[in-house]
Design an enzyme around this catalytic site. Structure first.
Site, PDB file in Angstrom:
ATOM      1  N   HIS A 104     -28.037  16.638 -16.558  1.00  0.00           N
ATOM      2  CA  HIS A 104     -28.308  17.388 -15.322  1.00  0.00           C
ATOM      3  C   HIS A 104     -29.319  16.649 -14.457  1.00  0.00           C
ATOM      4  CE1 HIS A 104     -29.167  20.932 -12.759  1.00  0.00           C
ATOM      5  NE2 HIS A 104     -30.433  20.514 -12.842  1.00  0.00           N
ATOM      6  N   GLU A 105     -30.388  16.141 -15.074  1.00  0.00           N
ATOM      7  CA  GLU A 105     -31.385  15.394 -14.303  1.00  0.00           C
ATOM      8  C   GLU A 105     -30.796  14.102 -13.756  1.00  0.00           C
ATOM      9  OE1 GLU A 105     -33.962  16.870 -13.395  1.00  0.00           O
ATOM     10  OE2 GLU A 105     -33.694  18.543 -14.780  1.00  0.00           O
ATOM     11  N   HIS A 108     -29.172  14.696 -10.523  1.00  0.00           N
ATOM     12  CA  HIS A 108     -30.059  14.624  -9.353  1.00  0.00           C
ATOM     13  C   HIS A 108     -30.279  13.175  -8.912  1.00  0.00           C
ATOM     14  CE1 HIS A 108     -30.897  18.817  -9.171  1.00  0.00           C
ATOM     15  NE2 HIS A 108     -31.526  18.875 -10.327  1.00  0.00           N
ATOM     16  N   HIS A 112     -29.306  11.551  -5.296  1.00  0.00           N
ATOM     17  CA  HIS A 112     -30.236  10.765  -4.489  1.00  0.00           C
ATOM     18  C   HIS A 112     -29.629   9.410  -4.145  1.00  0.00           C
ATOM     19  CE1 HIS A 112     -34.463   8.760  -4.112  1.00  0.00           C
ATOM     20  NE2 HIS A 112     -33.995   9.140  -2.938  1.00  0.00           N
TER      21      HIS A 112
END
Length: 237
Positions: A104-105, A108, A112
């Site tokens: 999940h991270e 991100h 980006h």
């Protein structure tokens, strides 16, 4: 005098209590769900850190570093420093829960890297949201001490400031949902988790997503309370 008080009781405070209860329930759920699926070791045997490394490199991201941070479920991606920070319960764990959170991270970080619009917007309004949440109540309280015109202006500015914090919470929702969708797709495509393991990870990420929904709901309820309490002050004074 505001019409919402009776025998010293402010009924609009129920909105705050409802928001707090929603947040507590969501927080408890994500913790119990994560703990449950932390007992399920992934078939690949990859730890959260190893899975994150593989996902980032396969996405062509070579400028994001992975760090081990203390705490439980303190995982986050820092776009300013380009660091992916994994907590004690994720970094070295090979559970389906840990791998899911790490992915999940990574979602991100991929957002980006690809210039995902909602993440760009959220990052842009972070300073405004922080300032707004800090100044909102001081402005409202100071406004209560002034005369009608000046006081009303300060109160309205305070409510506007708080609305930026609410806006931040709302923009966070698509960012988090999208990161989880990316994570589940990547974990399946790269074979990091098997088809039988993905539903477990989906439950963990789903529970985590509800914490953001709860935070947004609580912020909206708080904003509604401010409007009910102070929105009509100009005409009542």
């Amino acid at each position: 005098m505001m019409p919402f008080y009776y025998w010293g009781f402010d009924p609009t405070y129920l909105l705050v209590l409802i928001g707090a209860v929603i947040c507590l329930i969501a927080s408890a759920r994500v913790k119990t769900t994560f703990q449950k699926y932390s007992q399920y070791r992934s078939m690949s045997g990859m730890t959260g850190a190893q899975a994150a490394e593989r996902i980032l490199r396969s996405a062509g991201i070579n400028d994001v570093t992975i760090h081990h941070v203390s705490g439980s479920l303190t995982d986050h991606y820092n776009p300013a420093k380009k660091t992916l920070n994994l907590s004690d319960s994720v970094y070295g764990s090979a559970s389906v829960a840990a791998v899911g959170v790490a992915a999940h991270e990574c979602g991100h970080a991929i957002q980006h890297h690809q210039g995902y619009a909602p993440l760009t917007i959220r990052s842009a309004i972070v300073p405004v949201a922080n300032i707004g949440s800090t100044l909102a109540w001081p402005l409202i309280l100071i406004g209560l001490l002034f005369t009608q015109r000046t006081g009303s202006t300060l109160i309205q500015i305070g409510i506007l400031c708080f609305s930026f914090a609410v806006l931040f919470q709302l923009i966070t929702l698509p960012v988090e949902f999208n990161a989880s969708s990316r994570a589940l797709a990547i974990l399946g495509q790269q074979g990091i988790l098997s088809e039988s393991e993905l539903p477990y990870t989906k439950k963990v990420l789903g529970a985590a997503a509800l914490t953001y929904v709860a935070s947004a709901a609580a912020a909206i309820l708080q904003l509604l309370r401010l409007v009910l309490l102070f929105g009509g002050r100009r005409s009542d004074d």
